[in-house]
Design a protein around this motif. Structure first.
Motif, PDB file in Angstrom:
ATOM      1  N   ALA A   1     -42.055  21.261  33.428  1.00 28.85           N
ATOM      2  CA  ALA A   1     -42.252  20.701  34.710  1.00 28.85           C
ATOM      3  C   ALA A   1     -40.713  20.080  35.117  1.00 28.85           C
ATOM      4  O   ALA A   1     -40.581  19.994  36.440  1.00 28.85           O
ATOM      5  N   ASP A   2     -40.240  19.562  34.267  1.00 28.03           N
ATOM      6  CA  ASP A   2     -38.830  18.897  34.464  1.00 28.03           C
ATOM      7  C   ASP A   2     -37.568  19.554  34.522  1.00 28.03           C
ATOM      8  O   ASP A   2     -36.396  19.302  34.547  1.00 28.03           O
ATOM      9  N   SER A   3     -37.678  20.901  34.595  1.00 28.72           N
ATOM     10  CA  SER A   3     -36.598  21.894  34.372  1.00 28.72           C
ATOM     11  C   SER A   3     -35.952  21.880  36.030  1.00 28.72           C
ATOM     12  O   SER A   3     -36.977  22.465  36.977  1.00 28.72           O
ATOM     13  N   LEU A   4     -34.753  21.595  36.256  1.00 25.91           N
ATOM     14  CA  LEU A   4     -34.362  21.723  37.721  1.00 25.91           C
ATOM     15  C   LEU A   4     -33.704  23.114  38.160  1.00 25.91           C
ATOM     16  O   LEU A   4     -33.228  23.356  39.065  1.00 25.91           O
ATOM     17  N   ASN A   5     -33.377  23.936  36.856  1.00 31.36           N
ATOM     18  CA  ASN A   5     -32.564  25.017  36.983  1.00 31.36           C
ATOM     19  C   ASN A   5     -32.892  26.025  35.835  1.00 31.36           C
ATOM     20  O   ASN A   5     -32.339  26.133  34.812  1.00 31.36           O
ATOM     21  N   PRO A   6     -34.124  26.753  36.030  1.00 27.42           N
ATOM     22  CA  PRO A   6     -34.653  27.345  34.775  1.00 27.42           C
ATOM     23  C   PRO A   6     -33.818  28.294  34.071  1.00 27.42           C
ATOM     24  O   PRO A   6     -33.717  28.510  32.986  1.00 27.42           O
ATOM     25  N   PHE A   7     -33.086  29.027  34.767  1.00 29.26           N
ATOM     26  CA  PHE A   7     -31.866  29.992  34.212  1.00 29.26           C
ATOM     27  C   PHE A   7     -30.405  29.235  34.393  1.00 29.26           C
ATOM     28  O   PHE A   7     -29.830  29.194  35.538  1.00 29.26           O
ATOM     29  N   THR A   8     -30.059  28.825  33.426  1.00 34.87           N
ATOM     30  CA  THR A   8     -28.801  28.137  33.443  1.00 34.87           C
ATOM     31  C   THR A   8     -27.596  28.660  32.199  1.00 34.87           C
ATOM     32  O   THR A   8     -27.894  28.867  31.316  1.00 34.87           O
ATOM     33  N   TYR A   9     -26.447  28.696  32.938  1.00 36.50           N
ATOM     34  CA  TYR A   9     -25.265  29.134  32.121  1.00 36.50           C
ATOM     35  C   TYR A   9     -24.513  28.195  31.534  1.00 36.50           C
ATOM     36  O   TYR A   9     -24.361  27.120  32.064  1.00 36.50           O
TER      37      TYR A   9
ATOM     38  N   ASN B   1     -18.582  15.996  36.465  1.00 37.14           N
ATOM     39  CA  ASN B   1     -18.962  17.228  36.296  1.00 37.14           C
ATOM     40  C   ASN B   1     -20.411  17.691  35.907  1.00 37.14           C
ATOM     41  O   ASN B   1     -20.976  18.653  36.289  1.00 37.14           O
ATOM     42  N   VAL B   2     -20.965  16.815  34.908  1.00 33.44           N
ATOM     43  CA  VAL B   2     -22.373  17.097  34.655  1.00 33.44           C
ATOM     44  C   VAL B   2     -23.358  16.602  35.683  1.00 33.44           C
ATOM     45  O   VAL B   2     -24.354  17.464  35.965  1.00 33.44           O
ATOM     46  N   ALA B   3     -23.065  15.601  36.578  1.00 29.23           N
ATOM     47  CA  ALA B   3     -24.081  15.230  37.451  1.00 29.23           C
ATOM     48  C   ALA B   3     -23.864  16.250  38.732  1.00 29.23           C
ATOM     49  O   ALA B   3     -25.100  16.292  39.169  1.00 29.23           O
TER      50      ALA B   3
ATOM     51  N   HIS C   1     -30.670  17.929  44.092  1.00 28.93           N
ATOM     52  CA  HIS C   1     -32.053  18.024  43.754  1.00 28.93           C
ATOM     53  C   HIS C   1     -32.948  16.737  44.082  1.00 28.93           C
ATOM     54  O   HIS C   1     -34.077  16.666  43.782  1.00 28.93           O
ATOM     55  N   GLY C   2     -32.256  15.805  44.949  1.00 27.57           N
ATOM     56  CA  GLY C   2     -33.196  14.762  45.327  1.00 27.57           C
ATOM     57  C   GLY C   2     -33.484  13.681  44.437  1.00 27.57           C
ATOM     58  O   GLY C   2     -34.510  13.079  44.615  1.00 27.57           O
ATOM     59  N   LEU C   3     -32.862  13.702  43.232  1.00 24.23           N
ATOM     60  CA  LEU C   3     -33.161  12.745  42.316  1.00 24.23           C
ATOM     61  C   LEU C   3     -32.582  11.256  42.707  1.00 24.23           C
ATOM     62  O   LEU C   3     -31.595  11.280  43.365  1.00 24.23           O
ATOM     63  N   SER C   4     -33.084  10.126  42.312  1.00 16.38           N
ATOM     64  CA  SER C   4     -32.700   9.102  42.709  1.00 16.38           C
ATOM     65  C   SER C   4     -31.406   8.748  41.893  1.00 16.38           C
ATOM     66  O   SER C   4     -31.238   9.531  40.866  1.00 16.38           O
ATOM     67  N   ARG C   5     -30.314   7.947  42.378  1.00 13.21           N
ATOM     68  CA  ARG C   5     -29.176   7.601  41.571  1.00 13.21           C
ATOM     69  C   ARG C   5     -29.409   7.161  40.062  1.00 13.21           C
ATOM     70  O   ARG C   5     -28.720   7.686  39.128  1.00 13.21           O
ATOM     71  N   ALA C   6     -30.419   6.386  39.929  1.00 10.79           N
ATOM     72  CA  ALA C   6     -30.966   5.863  38.663  1.00 10.79           C
ATOM     73  C   ALA C   6     -31.087   7.022  37.619  1.00 10.79           C
ATOM     74  O   ALA C   6     -30.820   7.093  36.612  1.00 10.79           O
ATOM     75  N   GLU C   7     -32.062   7.976  38.339  1.00  6.92           N
ATOM     76  CA  GLU C   7     -32.481   9.097  37.354  1.00  6.92           C
ATOM     77  C   GLU C   7     -31.542   9.932  37.094  1.00  6.92           C
ATOM     78  O   GLU C   7     -31.254  10.365  35.905  1.00  6.92           O
ATOM     79  N   ARG C   8     -30.534  10.078  37.784  1.00  3.78           N
ATOM     80  CA  ARG C   8     -29.281  11.258  37.772  1.00  3.78           C
ATOM     81  C   ARG C   8     -28.447  10.342  36.448  1.00  3.78           C
ATOM     82  O   ARG C   8     -28.220  11.230  35.663  1.00  3.78           O
ATOM     83  N   ARG C   9     -28.241   9.118  36.869  1.00  2.00           N
ATOM     84  CA  ARG C   9     -27.447   8.305  35.915  1.00  2.00           C
ATOM     85  C   ARG C   9     -28.146   8.466  34.473  1.00  2.00           C
ATOM     86  O   ARG C   9     -27.434   8.756  33.371  1.00  2.00           O
ATOM     87  N   GLU C  10     -29.271   8.413  34.490  1.00  2.00           N
ATOM     88  CA  GLU C  10     -30.173   8.659  33.261  1.00  2.00           C
ATOM     89  C   GLU C  10     -30.141   9.869  32.398  1.00  2.00           C
ATOM     90  O   GLU C  10     -29.713   9.981  31.300  1.00  2.00           O
ATOM     91  N   ARG C  11     -30.340  10.827  33.309  1.00  2.00           N
ATOM     92  CA  ARG C  11     -30.045  12.228  32.770  1.00  2.00           C
ATOM     93  C   ARG C  11     -28.588  12.498  32.342  1.00  2.00           C
ATOM     94  O   ARG C  11     -28.674  13.251  31.277  1.00  2.00           O
TER      95      ARG C  11
ATOM     96  N   LEU D   1     -27.237  21.367  29.774  1.00  2.00           N
ATOM     97  CA  LEU D   1     -28.674  20.644  29.236  1.00  2.00           C
ATOM     98  C   LEU D   1     -29.289  19.464  30.457  1.00  2.00           C
ATOM     99  O   LEU D   1     -30.562  19.453  30.204  1.00  2.00           O
ATOM    100  N   VAL D   2     -28.643  19.079  31.158  1.00  2.00           N
ATOM    101  CA  VAL D   2     -28.744  18.178  32.072  1.00  2.00           C
ATOM    102  C   VAL D   2     -29.842  18.485  32.903  1.00  2.00           C
ATOM    103  O   VAL D   2     -30.847  17.713  33.412  1.00  2.00           O
ATOM    104  N   VAL D   3     -30.060  19.953  33.336  1.00  2.00           N
ATOM    105  CA  VAL D   3     -31.142  20.405  34.118  1.00  2.00           C
ATOM    106  C   VAL D   3     -32.178  20.781  33.565  1.00  2.00           C
ATOM    107  O   VAL D   3     -33.356  21.594  34.154  1.00  2.00           O
ATOM    108  N   ARG D   4     -32.277  20.694  32.078  1.00  2.00           N
ATOM    109  CA  ARG D   4     -33.503  20.910  31.318  1.00  2.00           C
ATOM    110  C   ARG D   4     -33.788  22.494  31.451  1.00  2.00           C
ATOM    111  O   ARG D   4     -34.887  22.768  32.137  1.00  2.00           O
ATOM    112  N   PRO D   5     -33.095  23.336  31.086  1.00  2.00           N
ATOM    113  CA  PRO D   5     -33.194  24.951  31.471  1.00  2.00           C
ATOM    114  C   PRO D   5     -34.273  25.595  30.547  1.00  2.00           C
ATOM    115  O   PRO D   5     -34.530  24.726  29.498  1.00  2.00           O
ATOM    116  N   ALA D   6     -34.770  26.339  31.121  1.00  2.00           N
ATOM    117  CA  ALA D   6     -35.973  27.182  30.259  1.00  2.00           C
ATOM    118  C   ALA D   6     -35.176  28.075  29.597  1.00  2.00           C
ATOM    119  O   ALA D   6     -35.698  28.734  28.409  1.00  2.00           O
TER     120      ALA D   6
END
Lengths: 257, 262
Positions: free
Chosen positions: A67-75, A91-93, A99-109, A144-149
């Motif tokens: 459910a939390d995967s933002l980019n299922p296919f990631t290179y 770069n990671v961010a 993806h419309g995440l809050s700044r706090a959520e982005r920073r946490e990820r 990894l930050v986008v939690r790929p499938a």
């Protein structure tokens, strides 16, 4: 998420690069793809990730990504593909910014991905200040930050020296043990395939067709142990025997155009 | 090999190193030699006044307020012409860098118009806009426009394609790819173009001010030449050199700030 590749065929300006690739990859599996130069390994990865449209055939994703995967296919790219004007954290961010995440959520990820890849202290560093190995860690953290499938690794260690490659292989295994994903791993390096993969797909020289599928029964986690050396070396020898003649032909073809 | 001998060193060199004192020493030596030759009467003051006379002429311009008027007028024309030409050039150049249709449409026009010496168009601009400020600003703007277009679209081409592929692989929308990848990646080329267009603006302002201008460094130099005031003429040339150095320093500071990642 399982993957099914059905009859993947691809041509570049009439030149057949891949021909009728059928393959199933199970959820959580690591499948390495090897073959002589120009056999279409990276083309196949580009097609699986949706960056290339195949001339024929299709790629099916079976099952829903987490459910939390933002980019299922990631290179993860061979040349890292980092933005030199952004620091490590930015770069990671980048992968999260649309993806419309809050700044706090982005920073946490971002913080979690940096911690997972051992980059916590380097968040403010620019790519030019990092070694090749550290740059690839940034590339891995960004993936990894986008939690790929499905993680699509295109020769991720080939630009690195032997020691760094060894270290990163260990780190990749540790990360994969914690972060579940399906992995397609393109490589020239037979050691990497023998150490990291559950199965190795051996492609023939152009046009790339599946020549053999080598299953490695020893669990990946055990292959770094000294006692596993004969098994890993045996797999490596088997893979080399499968591609040696074609690799030589491919090299001649490259040299003589 | 029975005898031992040290291996001859063959490396070194071919690696420029910063030399802070040399430029200052050369500058002081040239000015000093020039002043000395003038003082000894080896250089006729009528054709080449001494550095001191030029400095005195500049001092006179400062005290009677003419320096500010001339430099101010030139700077105003440069600023207006450069900003307008650069803004238009960036818009068109980036469009040509991003969109294939824009490139196909724009490239023949740019290729045809770029080589024209823009000062040749000044009479046309005077006919269109009159003898006043707009024709001078238009000449500078037009002169700046084409190099900016070329710098912008070639800078877009130089952005590594793997970065765009990476952004696409993370699903960034096209607009985000332009603003987060293409524009920052093209910035070194665009800023290099600014250095060229700043020099072009300086050349064109002087040429434009020599036709129908009361104030401006070009007008001042022309007037000094007509009156045979060679010290004033060279004072004007010195002002141009200082202006060029100042513009270069400003652009250097901008480059250091914007491109500190390099």
């Amino acid at each position: 998420m399982d993957l099914r590749l059905e009859g993947i065929t691809h041509s570049y300006d009439g030149l057949l690069a891949l021909d009728g690739i059928d393959l199933e990859v199970r959820d959580g599996e690591t499948v390495a793809i090897i073959g002589p130069s120009g056999c279409g390994k990276s083309t196949l990865l580009g097609i699986v990730g949706g960056l290339l449209k195949p001339s024929a055939g299709r790629v099916l994703a079976i099952g829903a990504p987490r459910a939390d995967s933002l980019n299922p296919f990631t290179y993860v790219f061979q040349d890292f593909a980092l933005l030199p004007w952004r620091n490590v954290a930015a770069n990671v961010a980048l992968a999260l910014e649309h993806h419309g995440l809050s700044r706090a959520e982005r920073r946490e990820r971002v913080a979690a991905a940096l911690a997972l890849t051992g980059l916590g202290e380097f968040a403010a560093a620019l790519p030019k200040q990092l070694s090749g190995g550290m740059r690839q860690r940034v590339g891995i953290a960004r993936a990894l930050v986008v939690r790929p499938a499905v993680l699509l690794l295109d020769e991720p260690l080939s630009a690195l020296d032997a020691q760094t490659r060894e270290l990163l292989m260990e780190d990749l295994l540790a990360i994969w043990a914690r972060e579940r994903s399906t992995r397609l791993y393109v490589t020239h390096n037979l050691d990497e395939a023998a150490r990291l993969a559950d199965r190795v797909i051996v492609l023939s020289r152009r046009p790339g067709r599946i020549r053999e599928i080598v299953r490695i029964d020893m669990p990946v986690a055990e292959r770094g142990a000294p006692t596993a050396l004969p098994v890993v070396a045996g797999v490596r020898e088997k893979l080399w025997a499968l591609i040696r003649d074609e690799a030589r032909d491919a090299e001649r073809e490259v040299q003589h155009g | 090999m029975a005898d031992a001998a040290p291996v001859t060193f063959r490396g070194g060199g071919f690696h420029p190193r910063p030399q802070r004192l040399v430029p200052v020493a050369v500058f002081v030596a040239v000015i000093g030699l020039w002043q000395f030759a003038s003082w000894r009467g080896w250089l006729p003051a009528l054709f080449l006044p001494s550095p001191w006379e030029i400095v005195t002429a500049l001092g006179g311009m400062i005290s009677d307020g003419s320096l500010g008027r001339h430099v101010g007028a030139s700077l105003m024309r440069i600023a207006l012409g450069w900003v307008l030409g650069t803004a238009a050039g960036l818009a068109i150049g980036l469009a040509m860098g991003i969109f294939s249709v824009a490139r196909a449409a724009g490239l023949p026009v740019v290729s045809a118009l770029f080589p024209i010496p823009k000062i040749a168009l000044l009479p046309l601009f005077i006919l269109w806009f009159g003898i006043g400020e707009p024709s001078k600003v238009a000449t500078i703007g037009f002169g700046v426009f084409f190099p900016t277009v070329i710098a912008a679209y070639t800078a877009c081409d130089s952005v590594p394609r793997n970065l765009i592929r990476m952004a696409q692989s993370f699903g960034l929308p096209p607009a985000a790819i332009v603003w987060k990848i293409l524009v920052p990646g093209a910035m070194p080329g665009i800023l290099a173009g600014f250095r060229i267009t700043a020099s072009i603006a300086l050349i064109l302002v002087v040429a434009a001010e020599m036709i129908g201008a009361q104030y401006g460094i070009g007008a001042f130099i022309l007037s000094a030449g007509n009156l045979n005031q060679i010290d004033h003429l060279l004072a004007g040339v010195t002002l141009l050199s200082l202006l060029g150095l100042a513009v270069s320093a400003v652009l250097g500071a901008v480059e250091r700030a914007v491109l500190r990642w390099r």
